[in-house]
Write a protein that holds these residues in place. Structure first.
Motif, PDB file in Angstrom:
ATOM      1  N   LYS A  15       0.682  -1.245  -0.071  1.00  0.00           N
ATOM      2  CA  LYS A  15       0.029   0.178  -0.070  1.00  0.00           C
ATOM      3  C   LYS A  15       0.875   1.400  -0.073  1.00  0.00           C
ATOM      4  CE  LYS A  15      -3.929   2.147   2.238  1.00  0.00           C
ATOM      5  NZ  LYS A  15      -4.993   2.030   3.272  1.00  0.00           N
ATOM      6  N   VAL A  16       0.691   2.290  -0.902  1.00  0.00           N
ATOM      7  CA  VAL A  16       1.265   3.259  -1.121  1.00  0.00           C
ATOM      8  C   VAL A  16       0.306   4.541  -1.132  1.00  0.00           C
ATOM      9  CG1 VAL A  16       2.916   4.909  -2.259  1.00  0.00           C
ATOM     10  CG2 VAL A  16       3.160   2.521  -2.047  1.00  0.00           C
ATOM     11  N   GLY A  17       0.051   5.382   0.098  1.00  0.00           N
ATOM     12  CA  GLY A  17      -0.891   6.138   0.036  1.00  0.00           C
ATOM     13  C   GLY A  17      -2.147   5.758   0.113  1.00  0.00           C
ATOM     14  N   LYS A  18      -2.833   5.917  -0.796  1.00  0.00           N
ATOM     15  CA  LYS A  18      -4.418   5.396  -0.555  1.00  0.00           C
ATOM     16  C   LYS A  18      -4.700   4.057  -1.458  1.00  0.00           C
ATOM     17  CE  LYS A  18      -6.682   9.883   0.730  1.00  0.00           C
ATOM     18  NZ  LYS A  18      -7.960  10.732   0.241  1.00  0.00           N
ATOM     19  N   ALA A  19      -3.586   3.809  -2.495  1.00  0.00           N
ATOM     20  CA  ALA A  19      -3.823   2.928  -3.301  1.00  0.00           C
ATOM     21  C   ALA A  19      -2.838   1.550  -2.705  1.00  0.00           C
ATOM     22  CB  ALA A  19      -3.283   3.145  -4.608  1.00  0.00           C
ATOM     23  N   SER A  20      -3.527   0.305  -3.083  1.00  0.00           N
ATOM     24  CA  SER A  20      -2.779  -0.884  -2.853  1.00  0.00           C
ATOM     25  C   SER A  20      -3.208  -1.926  -3.673  1.00  0.00           C
ATOM     26  CB  SER A  20      -3.486  -1.257  -1.331  1.00  0.00           C
ATOM     27  OG  SER A  20      -4.874  -1.615  -1.232  1.00  0.00           O
ATOM     28  N   PHE A  21      -2.415  -3.068  -3.513  1.00  0.00           N
ATOM     29  CA  PHE A  21      -2.901  -4.187  -4.311  1.00  0.00           C
ATOM     30  C   PHE A  21      -2.782  -5.548  -3.397  1.00  0.00           C
ATOM     31  CE2 PHE A  21       1.843  -4.508  -4.872  1.00  0.00           C
ATOM     32  CZ  PHE A  21       2.007  -5.523  -5.024  1.00  0.00           C
ATOM     33  N   VAL A  22      -3.192  -6.455  -4.171  1.00  0.00           N
ATOM     34  CA  VAL A  22      -3.190  -7.977  -3.507  1.00  0.00           C
ATOM     35  C   VAL A  22      -3.065  -8.904  -4.622  1.00  0.00           C
ATOM     36  CG1 VAL A  22      -4.102  -9.750  -1.868  1.00  0.00           C
ATOM     37  CG2 VAL A  22      -4.138  -7.431  -1.274  1.00  0.00           C
ATOM     38  N   GLY A  23      -1.923  -9.644  -4.400  1.00  0.00           N
ATOM     39  CA  GLY A  23      -1.768 -10.644  -5.314  1.00  0.00           C
ATOM     40  C   GLY A  23      -1.309 -12.155  -4.549  1.00  0.00           C
ATOM     41  N   GLU A  24      -1.932 -13.435  -4.988  1.00  0.00           N
ATOM     42  CA  GLU A  24      -1.795 -14.432  -4.199  1.00  0.00           C
ATOM     43  C   GLU A  24      -1.980 -15.647  -5.261  1.00  0.00           C
ATOM     44  OE1 GLU A  24      -3.600 -17.171  -0.410  1.00  0.00           O
ATOM     45  OE2 GLU A  24      -4.591 -15.240  -1.003  1.00  0.00           O
ATOM     46  N   ILE A  25      -1.083 -16.474  -5.289  1.00  0.00           N
ATOM     47  CA  ILE A  25      -0.946 -17.618  -6.266  1.00  0.00           C
ATOM     48  C   ILE A  25      -0.574 -18.725  -5.315  1.00  0.00           C
ATOM     49  CG2 ILE A  25       1.475 -17.454  -7.022  1.00  0.00           C
ATOM     50  CD1 ILE A  25       0.667 -18.086  -9.944  1.00  0.00           C
ATOM     51  N   SER A  26      -1.094 -19.860  -5.857  1.00  0.00           N
ATOM     52  CA  SER A  26      -0.916 -21.306  -5.445  1.00  0.00           C
ATOM     53  C   SER A  26      -0.424 -22.411  -6.336  1.00  0.00           C
ATOM     54  CB  SER A  26      -2.169 -21.706  -4.571  1.00  0.00           C
ATOM     55  OG  SER A  26      -3.299 -22.073  -5.649  1.00  0.00           O
ATOM     56  N   PHE A  27       0.286 -23.289  -5.784  1.00  0.00           N
ATOM     57  CA  PHE A  27       0.932 -24.258  -6.706  1.00  0.00           C
ATOM     58  C   PHE A  27       0.761 -25.545  -5.970  1.00  0.00           C
ATOM     59  CE2 PHE A  27       3.540 -20.647  -7.237  1.00  0.00           C
ATOM     60  CZ  PHE A  27       3.626 -20.556  -8.596  1.00  0.00           C
TER      61      PHE A  27
ATOM     62  N   ASN B   6      -5.897  -8.108  -7.127  1.00  0.00           N
ATOM     63  CA  ASN B   6      -7.005  -7.218  -7.236  1.00  0.00           C
ATOM     64  C   ASN B   6      -6.228  -5.773  -6.742  1.00  0.00           C
ATOM     65  OD1 ASN B   6      -7.405  -7.036  -3.780  1.00  0.00           O
ATOM     66  ND2 ASN B   6      -8.010  -9.217  -4.609  1.00  0.00           N
ATOM     67  N   VAL B   7      -6.895  -4.648  -6.939  1.00  0.00           N
ATOM     68  CA  VAL B   7      -6.389  -3.510  -6.546  1.00  0.00           C
ATOM     69  C   VAL B   7      -7.483  -2.742  -5.809  1.00  0.00           C
ATOM     70  CG1 VAL B   7      -4.602  -3.243  -8.404  1.00  0.00           C
ATOM     71  CG2 VAL B   7      -6.987  -2.368  -8.677  1.00  0.00           C
ATOM     72  N   SER B   8      -7.091  -1.556  -5.012  1.00  0.00           N
ATOM     73  CA  SER B   8      -7.982  -1.043  -4.184  1.00  0.00           C
ATOM     74  C   SER B   8      -7.628   0.360  -3.904  1.00  0.00           C
ATOM     75  CB  SER B   8      -8.403  -1.621  -3.123  1.00  0.00           C
ATOM     76  OG  SER B   8      -7.244  -1.840  -2.301  1.00  0.00           O
ATOM     77  N   TYR B   9      -8.702   1.078  -3.523  1.00  0.00           N
ATOM     78  CA  TYR B   9      -8.228   2.726  -3.490  1.00  0.00           C
ATOM     79  C   TYR B   9      -9.186   3.309  -2.239  1.00  0.00           C
ATOM     80  CZ  TYR B   9      -7.222   7.374  -4.379  1.00  0.00           C
ATOM     81  OH  TYR B   9      -6.984   9.058  -4.170  1.00  0.00           O
TER      82      TYR B   9
ATOM     83  N   GLY C 186     -11.227  -3.762  -7.172  1.00  0.00           N
ATOM     84  CA  GLY C 186     -11.756  -4.468  -8.286  1.00  0.00           C
ATOM     85  C   GLY C 186     -10.783  -5.577  -8.796  1.00  0.00           C
ATOM     86  N   GLY C 187     -11.142  -6.548  -9.293  1.00  0.00           N
ATOM     87  CA  GLY C 187     -10.313  -7.692  -9.773  1.00  0.00           C
ATOM     88  C   GLY C 187     -10.831  -9.010  -9.221  1.00  0.00           C
TER      89      GLY C 187
ATOM     90  N   ALA D 151     -14.880 -12.623  -9.423  1.00  0.00           N
ATOM     91  CA  ALA D 151     -14.226 -11.542 -10.124  1.00  0.00           C
ATOM     92  C   ALA D 151     -15.256 -10.286 -10.311  1.00  0.00           C
ATOM     93  CB  ALA D 151     -13.623 -11.966 -11.497  1.00  0.00           C
ATOM     94  N   GLY D 152     -15.003  -9.236  -9.788  1.00  0.00           N
ATOM     95  CA  GLY D 152     -15.884  -8.133 -10.127  1.00  0.00           C
ATOM     96  C   GLY D 152     -15.481  -6.741  -9.501  1.00  0.00           C
ATOM     97  N   VAL D 153     -16.138  -5.904  -9.060  1.00  0.00           N
ATOM     98  CA  VAL D 153     -15.546  -4.562  -8.375  1.00  0.00           C
ATOM     99  C   VAL D 153     -16.580  -4.320  -7.072  1.00  0.00           C
ATOM    100  CG1 VAL D 153     -14.930  -3.338 -10.523  1.00  0.00           C
ATOM    101  CG2 VAL D 153     -17.307  -3.156  -9.976  1.00  0.00           C
ATOM    102  N   LYS D 154     -16.201  -3.807  -6.184  1.00  0.00           N
ATOM    103  CA  LYS D 154     -16.896  -3.799  -4.847  1.00  0.00           C
ATOM    104  C   LYS D 154     -16.449  -2.468  -4.142  1.00  0.00           C
ATOM    105  CE  LYS D 154     -13.895  -6.652  -2.233  1.00  0.00           C
ATOM    106  NZ  LYS D 154     -13.846  -7.850  -1.174  1.00  0.00           N
ATOM    107  N   ALA D 155     -17.479  -1.722  -3.487  1.00  0.00           N
ATOM    108  CA  ALA D 155     -17.418  -0.663  -2.593  1.00  0.00           C
ATOM    109  C   ALA D 155     -17.577  -1.318  -1.209  1.00  0.00           C
ATOM    110  CB  ALA D 155     -18.184   0.442  -3.154  1.00  0.00           C
ATOM    111  N   THR D 156     -16.647  -0.596  -0.104  1.00  0.00           N
ATOM    112  CA  THR D 156     -17.003  -0.980   1.300  1.00  0.00           C
ATOM    113  C   THR D 156     -17.406   0.413   2.061  1.00  0.00           C
ATOM    114  OG1 THR D 156     -15.559  -3.029   0.994  1.00  0.00           O
ATOM    115  CG2 THR D 156     -16.083  -2.014   3.136  1.00  0.00           C
TER     116      THR D 156
END
Length: 335
Positions: free
Chosen positions: A75-87, A110-113, A123-124, A157-162
């Motif tokens: 997270k930098v400022g108000k923007a952030s991302f999450v990535g997760e992968i499994s094997f 996904n990314v968020s603001y 969204g993502g 998968a989609g977009v959401k508001a909290t």
């Protein structure tokens, strides 16, 4: 000339040092967070063959692997991302197969603001908000999974508001692709989802969830957990699936857990699950589980007993049976 050159070099050095300090400050303020887990297990079904139709840990009388799960977020400022992968097999749902039958699968991307301190957009591709259990064994007390988990969505998968109203209440609303567990819509973006979070007292959190669309149907879901004492926690998941999409069902699962010593906890999952089709009988499943922790490593011995009057299981002679039972020992390392 030499004095001028020395002055220019001094100014350049001070400027570079200042930029380096700014870079260090920014990095420290918003570090890249890395997490993950590794798990393996042994399972034996007392019928002599795989018998209980829930997700993961399906190998019979075998030392087997679960998955390697890797996640990153920043997270930098108000923007952030999450990535997760499994094997590996435990993360295999809707995955891309590779040599040897193993797989990789994106769990979250996904990314968020943060529009304000109390309102965020994202969204993502998300791990679903439906249900009590999750794919990663780190997030569950039991290693085997419930029927409710197996038949609900894994990802959306989609977009959401909290909207966060207070520490005790928040609301998420979103629009998602038509099908579960896939990165792209098959035909339309036509699924609505919402989650109301309530924390009425300290230690007690409840989530009221709905996910509805013509391709997969409608799920009404309640997920709640109450840390009644420092040692005793009680969880509950209830869901009702209706609609013209995937097969319909209803069920409830109770999760009492008790810490009996430092690093040792005992738990039980009692589940009632029934398909909505006419003539279907309910399955009752009782799972006894222990968590024995040593630092980041957790050993999970487990005994599971399932029963259904319509005899959907098979015995040692492959004859229809009303019951099935299994023993499992897993090891989960979290980092």
């Amino acid at each position: 000339m030499k004095k001028l050159l020395l002055l220019l070099l001094s100014v350049s050095a001070i400027s570079l040092a200042s930029k380096a300090q700014d870079t260090v400050k920014t990095t420290n303020d918003s570090p890249l967070v890395i997490w993950g887990s590794v798990d393996a297990y042994y399972k034996y079904d007392f019928s002599g063959h795989a018998n209980i139709p829930t997700s993961f840990a399906t190998d019979q009388n075998s030392f087997s692997i679960g998955m390697l799960d890797l996640g990153i977020k920043k997270k930098v400022g108000k923007a952030s991302f999450v990535g997760e992968i499994s094997f590996g097999p435990r993360g295999q749902s809707q995955s891309i197969p590779v040599v040897g039958g193993e797989s990789y699968h994106i769990q979250n991307l996904n990314v968020s603001y943060d529009v304000t301190d109390n309102f965020s957009l994202a969204g993502g591709y998300f791990g679903t908000f439906i249900g009590y259990e999750v794919i990663s064994p780190v997030g569950n007390f039991n290693y085997s999974t419930s029927y409710l988990f197996t038949n609900g969505p894994f990802q959306n998968a989609g977009v959401k508001a909290t909207f966060t109203f207070s520490p005790a209440a928040s609301l998420m609303v979103g629009v998602f692709n038509d099908d579960w567990n896939v990165y792209t819509a098959t035909s339309k973006i036509n699924t609505f989802g919402a989650q109301l979070m309530l924390a009425p007292v300290k230690g007690w959190t409840a989530y009221l969830n709905v996910l509805s669309g013509p391709a997969s149907g409608t799920i009404l879901d309640l997920t709640t957990a109450y840390q009644i004492t420092d040692a005793f926690k009680l969880g509950l998941n209830a869901a009702n699936k209706t609609g013209n999409g995937l097969p319909n069902y209803k069920g409830i699962a109770l999760y009492p857990n008790l810490t009996v010593a430092k690093g040792v906890a005992l738990g039980l999952r009692g589940e009632y699950f029934k398909w909505s089709a006419a003539g279907s009988e309910a399955t009752t499943a009782v799972t006894f589980t222990a968590n024995i922790k040593s630092g980041p490593l957790t050993f999970i011995p487990e005994v599971r007993l399932d029963n259904n009057k319509s005899a959907p299981f098979t015995d040692k002679n492959l004859a229809a049976s009303k019951s099935a039972s299994q023993f499992l020992l897993a090891a989960v390392y979290a980092f």
